[in-house]
Scaffold this motif. Sequence first.
Motif, PDB file in Angstrom:
ATOM      1  N   GLU A 193       7.112   5.387  -3.680  1.00 44.24           N
ATOM      2  CA  GLU A 193       6.968   6.772  -4.145  1.00 44.24           C
ATOM      3  C   GLU A 193       5.765   7.441  -3.475  1.00 44.24           C
ATOM      4  O   GLU A 193       5.827   8.605  -3.084  1.00 44.24           O
ATOM      5  N   PHE A 194       4.680   6.707  -3.328  1.00 45.71           N
ATOM      6  CA  PHE A 194       3.474   7.206  -2.667  1.00 45.71           C
ATOM      7  C   PHE A 194       3.799   7.640  -1.236  1.00 45.71           C
ATOM      8  O   PHE A 194       3.407   8.723  -0.802  1.00 45.71           O
ATOM      9  N   VAL A 195       4.522   6.792  -0.503  1.00 48.98           N
ATOM     10  CA  VAL A 195       4.897   7.093   0.885  1.00 48.98           C
ATOM     11  C   VAL A 195       5.719   8.375   0.937  1.00 48.98           C
ATOM     12  O   VAL A 195       5.485   9.245   1.786  1.00 48.98           O
ATOM     13  N   THR A 196       6.665   8.515   0.013  1.00 47.96           N
ATOM     14  CA  THR A 196       7.515   9.709  -0.029  1.00 47.96           C
ATOM     15  C   THR A 196       6.704  10.950  -0.384  1.00 47.96           C
ATOM     16  O   THR A 196       6.804  11.984   0.293  1.00 47.96           O
ATOM     17  N   GLU A 197       5.880  10.847  -1.433  1.00 45.14           N
ATOM     18  CA  GLU A 197       5.071  11.997  -1.865  1.00 45.14           C
ATOM     19  C   GLU A 197       4.084  12.436  -0.794  1.00 45.14           C
ATOM     20  O   GLU A 197       3.850  13.629  -0.608  1.00 45.14           O
ATOM     21  N   GLN A 198       3.505  11.492  -0.092  1.00 47.83           N
ATOM     22  CA  GLN A 198       2.510  11.805   0.941  1.00 47.83           C
ATOM     23  C   GLN A 198       3.155  12.149   2.287  1.00 47.83           C
ATOM     24  O   GLN A 198       2.453  12.490   3.230  1.00 47.83           O
ATOM     25  N   LYS A 199       4.474  12.004   2.363  1.00 52.63           N
ATOM     26  CA  LYS A 199       5.225  12.303   3.595  1.00 52.63           C
ATOM     27  C   LYS A 199       4.707  11.492   4.788  1.00 52.63           C
ATOM     28  O   LYS A 199       4.515  12.018   5.883  1.00 52.63           O
ATOM     29  N   LEU A 200       4.472  10.206   4.539  1.00 55.51           N
ATOM     30  CA  LEU A 200       3.964   9.334   5.591  1.00 55.51           C
ATOM     31  C   LEU A 200       5.105   8.929   6.517  1.00 55.51           C
ATOM     32  O   LEU A 200       6.136   8.423   6.075  1.00 55.51           O
ATOM     33  N   LYS A 201       4.909   9.166   7.795  1.00 51.91           N
ATOM     34  CA  LYS A 201       5.938   8.883   8.801  1.00 51.91           C
ATOM     35  C   LYS A 201       5.603   7.647   9.635  1.00 51.91           C
ATOM     36  O   LYS A 201       6.460   7.102  10.313  1.00 51.91           O
ATOM     37  N   PHE A 202       4.341   7.220   9.623  1.00 52.82           N
ATOM     38  CA  PHE A 202       3.980   6.033  10.392  1.00 52.82           C
ATOM     39  C   PHE A 202       4.479   4.786   9.644  1.00 52.82           C
ATOM     40  O   PHE A 202       4.743   4.837   8.435  1.00 52.82           O
ATOM     41  N   PRO A 203       4.616   3.661  10.351  1.00 58.73           N
ATOM     42  CA  PRO A 203       5.167   2.462   9.722  1.00 58.73           C
ATOM     43  C   PRO A 203       4.299   1.957   8.558  1.00 58.73           C
ATOM     44  O   PRO A 203       3.079   1.863   8.669  1.00 58.73           O
ATOM     45  N   ILE A 204       4.982   1.643   7.467  1.00 58.68           N
ATOM     46  CA  ILE A 204       4.336   1.079   6.280  1.00 58.68           C
ATOM     47  C   ILE A 204       4.829  -0.352   6.135  1.00 58.68           C
ATOM     48  O   ILE A 204       6.040  -0.607   6.121  1.00 58.68           O
ATOM     49  N   LEU A 205       3.888  -1.279   6.035  1.00 52.83           N
ATOM     50  CA  LEU A 205       4.211  -2.693   5.891  1.00 52.83           C
ATOM     51  C   LEU A 205       3.846  -3.141   4.475  1.00 52.83           C
ATOM     52  O   LEU A 205       2.910  -2.615   3.867  1.00 52.83           O
ATOM     53  N   MET A 206       4.590  -4.117   3.974  1.00 52.93           N
ATOM     54  CA  MET A 206       4.413  -4.562   2.598  1.00 52.93           C
ATOM     55  C   MET A 206       3.792  -5.961   2.578  1.00 52.93           C
ATOM     56  O   MET A 206       4.377  -6.918   3.084  1.00 52.93           O
ATOM     57  N   ASP A 207       2.620  -6.054   1.966  1.00 54.84           N
ATOM     58  CA  ASP A 207       1.914  -7.332   1.821  1.00 54.84           C
ATOM     59  C   ASP A 207       2.245  -7.893   0.438  1.00 54.84           C
ATOM     60  O   ASP A 207       1.416  -7.896  -0.466  1.00 54.84           O
TER      61      ASP A 207
END
Length: 186
Positions: free
Chosen positions: A115-129
């Motif tokens: 949800e954070f990625v969507t709300e912030q409109k982040l387009k760079f790759p997000i990796l999950m630790d």
Amino acid sequence: MKRSIVLIVIVLVLAGAAVYQNKGKHNEALAASGDMLPKPGYTAPTLELPNLTDQVTAIGGKREKLLMVNFWASWCWPCEMEAPDMQALSEKYGDKLELYGINATSLDKERQAREFVTEQKLKFPILMDRDGKATDLYKVNTFPTTLLIDSNGIVRERIGGVISKSKWEAIIDKWIDVQEEQHTGT
């Protein structure tokens, strides 16, 4: 007794000579040990993490561009403040910088991270630790923590907390210039 003293003196002289010979070799990166932070001048740990679509992405090692690795969590208000700047930096430097956001999923909720990625409109790759290994490997205990890693896999900057976009631009510009000088040999 005299023999022991002579041996100690010889060992000290040889150790001093070794230190003197290696004194000027500051450009060679030191390998990070398990007890030390991946910090400027040290090799960044390599790892593989899944992105938001579960495709595995490799971090660290040699690459063509500078690498920025940003550790964050959805509950971290400084991360929320910083997110628009990270997106802007990704857009501005996309041809000379790879930016990866690493969500501390083991300390976060994956649904909230998405949800954070969507709300912030982040387009760079997000990796999950998800298992916390990346956070442990990079010894992250403050969010956000961001590392700038050169094309040889050497950590050049480690910033815990938020700095302004203009400070990041100055840091990135500096290391882009250094890399270009190294590649052209000037």
